[in-house]
Design a protein around this motif. Structure first.
Motif, PDB file in Angstrom:
ATOM      1  N   UNK A   1       0.815  -1.215   0.000  1.00  0.00           N
ATOM      2  CA  UNK A   1       0.000   0.000   0.000  1.00  0.00           C
ATOM      3  C   UNK A   1       0.840   1.252   0.000  1.00  0.00           C
ATOM      4  N   UNK A   2       1.889   1.248   0.809  1.00  0.00           N
ATOM      5  CA  UNK A   2       2.769   2.413   0.884  1.00  0.00           C
ATOM      6  C   UNK A   2       3.552   2.596  -0.417  1.00  0.00           C
ATOM      7  N   UNK A   3       3.977   1.485  -1.018  1.00  0.00           N
ATOM      8  CA  UNK A   3       4.687   1.557  -2.302  1.00  0.00           C
ATOM      9  C   UNK A   3       3.767   2.149  -3.364  1.00  0.00           C
ATOM     10  N   UNK A   4       2.517   1.674  -3.414  1.00  0.00           N
ATOM     11  CA  UNK A   4       1.585   2.147  -4.435  1.00  0.00           C
ATOM     12  C   UNK A   4       1.291   3.635  -4.271  1.00  0.00           C
ATOM     13  N   UNK A   5       1.139   4.085  -3.041  1.00  0.00           N
ATOM     14  CA  UNK A   5       0.893   5.509  -2.781  1.00  0.00           C
ATOM     15  C   UNK A   5       2.065   6.353  -3.272  1.00  0.00           C
ATOM     16  N   UNK A   6       3.289   5.937  -2.929  1.00  0.00           N
ATOM     17  CA  UNK A   6       4.486   6.655  -3.364  1.00  0.00           C
ATOM     18  C   UNK A   6       4.610   6.611  -4.886  1.00  0.00           C
ATOM     19  N   UNK A   7       4.345   5.459  -5.467  1.00  0.00           N
ATOM     20  CA  UNK A   7       4.448   5.280  -6.911  1.00  0.00           C
ATOM     21  C   UNK A   7       3.531   6.260  -7.643  1.00  0.00           C
ATOM     22  N   UNK A   8       2.312   6.377  -7.187  1.00  0.00           N
ATOM     23  CA  UNK A   8       1.368   7.288  -7.847  1.00  0.00           C
ATOM     24  C   UNK A   8       1.807   8.737  -7.700  1.00  0.00           C
ATOM     25  N   UNK A   9       2.285   9.110  -6.534  1.00  0.00           N
ATOM     26  CA  UNK A   9       2.754  10.490  -6.328  1.00  0.00           C
ATOM     27  C   UNK A   9       3.958  10.787  -7.222  1.00  0.00           C
ATOM     28  N   UNK A  10       4.891   9.855  -7.285  1.00  0.00           N
ATOM     29  CA  UNK A  10       6.121  10.066  -8.051  1.00  0.00           C
ATOM     30  C   UNK A  10       5.866  10.096  -9.560  1.00  0.00           C
ATOM     31  N   UNK A  11       4.934   9.289 -10.038  1.00  0.00           N
ATOM     32  CA  UNK A  11       4.711   9.196 -11.478  1.00  0.00           C
ATOM     33  C   UNK A  11       3.819  10.302 -12.037  1.00  0.00           C
ATOM     34  N   UNK A  12       3.227  11.124 -11.194  1.00  0.00           N
ATOM     35  CA  UNK A  12       2.449  12.249 -11.718  1.00  0.00           C
ATOM     36  C   UNK A  12       3.333  13.206 -12.515  1.00  0.00           C
ATOM     37  N   UNK A  13       4.568  13.384 -12.071  1.00  0.00           N
ATOM     38  CA  UNK A  13       5.518  14.234 -12.795  1.00  0.00           C
ATOM     39  C   UNK A  13       5.800  13.656 -14.179  1.00  0.00           C
ATOM     40  N   UNK A  14       6.002  12.345 -14.238  1.00  0.00           N
ATOM     41  CA  UNK A  14       6.266  11.672 -15.522  1.00  0.00           C
ATOM     42  C   UNK A  14       5.056  11.779 -16.442  1.00  0.00           C
ATOM     43  N   UNK A  15       3.880  11.579 -15.871  1.00  0.00           N
ATOM     44  CA  UNK A  15       2.646  11.653 -16.658  1.00  0.00           C
ATOM     45  C   UNK A  15       2.476  13.042 -17.254  1.00  0.00           C
ATOM     46  N   UNK A  16       2.764  14.057 -16.460  1.00  0.00           N
ATOM     47  CA  UNK A  16       2.659  15.428 -16.933  1.00  0.00           C
ATOM     48  C   UNK A  16       3.680  15.703 -18.042  1.00  0.00           C
ATOM     49  N   UNK A  17       4.910  15.268 -17.838  1.00  0.00           N
ATOM     50  CA  UNK A  17       5.973  15.501 -18.829  1.00  0.00           C
ATOM     51  C   UNK A  17       5.670  14.836 -20.166  1.00  0.00           C
ATOM     52  N   UNK A  18       4.986  13.692 -20.114  1.00  0.00           N
ATOM     53  CA  UNK A  18       4.709  12.932 -21.330  1.00  0.00           C
ATOM     54  C   UNK A  18       3.256  13.061 -21.789  1.00  0.00           C
ATOM     55  N   UNK A  19       2.472  13.872 -21.077  1.00  0.00           N
ATOM     56  CA  UNK A  19       1.053  14.049 -21.387  1.00  0.00           C
ATOM     57  C   UNK A  19       0.363  12.690 -21.540  1.00  0.00           C
ATOM     58  N   UNK A  20       0.616  11.805 -20.566  1.00  0.00           N
ATOM     59  CA  UNK A  20       0.054  10.450 -20.597  1.00  0.00           C
ATOM     60  C   UNK A  20      -0.286  10.037 -19.159  1.00  0.00           C
ATOM     61  N   UNK A  21      -1.547  10.176 -18.808  1.00  0.00           N
ATOM     62  CA  UNK A  21      -1.970   9.851 -17.453  1.00  0.00           C
ATOM     63  C   UNK A  21      -2.474   8.416 -17.333  1.00  0.00           C
ATOM     64  N   UNK A  22      -2.209   7.617 -18.368  1.00  0.00           N
ATOM     65  CA  UNK A  22      -2.538   6.194 -18.337  1.00  0.00           C
ATOM     66  C   UNK A  22      -1.275   5.344 -18.198  1.00  0.00           C
ATOM     67  N   UNK A  23      -0.203   5.931 -17.684  1.00  0.00           N
ATOM     68  CA  UNK A  23       1.031   5.173 -17.481  1.00  0.00           C
ATOM     69  C   UNK A  23       0.738   3.983 -16.569  1.00  0.00           C
TER      70      UNK A  23
END
Length: 166
Positions: A26-48
């Motif tokens: 659960x903690x990994x998934x929470x961190x993963x989602x927070x961290x990947x928002x930057x990547x999603x924004x940079x690549x304009x892909x929120x379905x990563x």
């Protein structure tokens, strides 16, 4: 497997790279989602995949005997994690994540260097990142990774990288 931490009175930042297990999902998934928002924004892909992965899928991944999850806690909070998958005589690094408020403090580097030692029999370690992940590409280049190819994903490319370990 459960998270372990070493504490010493003379070390205020007592975090160490530790093996993570199912109880950390659960903690990994929470961190993963927070961290990947930057990547999603940079690549304009929120379905990563890191943003759409479910807790059950993550638990299944962590239960796989060929996967080792590593993390760093600070004051009880998971601030960085990575997964390493054993594949024949290579290691595949995935989902190197650092809490957004802790990026740029060397946590990603610590996890990367530790991940390279998880499977001593591996002759190579491979990973991929998005082409717009400039900080990630810089980190990997600084530690000896070289580009091995690219894969198109929608409007951007995944950059595949590798490093010889022995």
């Amino acid at each position: 497997m459960s998270t372990t931490r070493a504490t010493t009175p003379d070390n205020p930042d007592s975090s160490v790279v530790a093996v993570l297990g199912l109880d950390d999902a659960g903690e990994i998934l929470t961190l993963q989602r927070a961290a990947y928002l930057t990547e999603a924004t940079a690549h304009n892909d929120f379905d990563l995949p890191p943003l759409t992965q479910t807790l059950a899928e993550l638990a299944e991944e962590l239960a796989d005997s060929t996967v080792t999850a590593l993390g760093i806690h600070d004051d009880g909070r998971l601030i960085g994690a990575v997964r390493v998958h054993r594949s024949e005589n290579a290691a595949e690094l995935g989902r190197l994540i650092v809490a957004p408020d802790r990026q740029g403090q060397g946590i990603g580097t610590r996890l990367l260097l530790h991940a390279e030692t998880v499977y001593p029999e591996a002759s190579e370690i491979r990973l991929f990142t998005g082409e717009h992940s400039i900080a990630n590409l810089r980190l990997y280049a600084r530690h000896g990774y070289h580009e091995t190819g690219r894969t198109s994903v929608g409007d951007y490319q995944l950059v595949h990288l590798a490093k010889t370990l022995r």
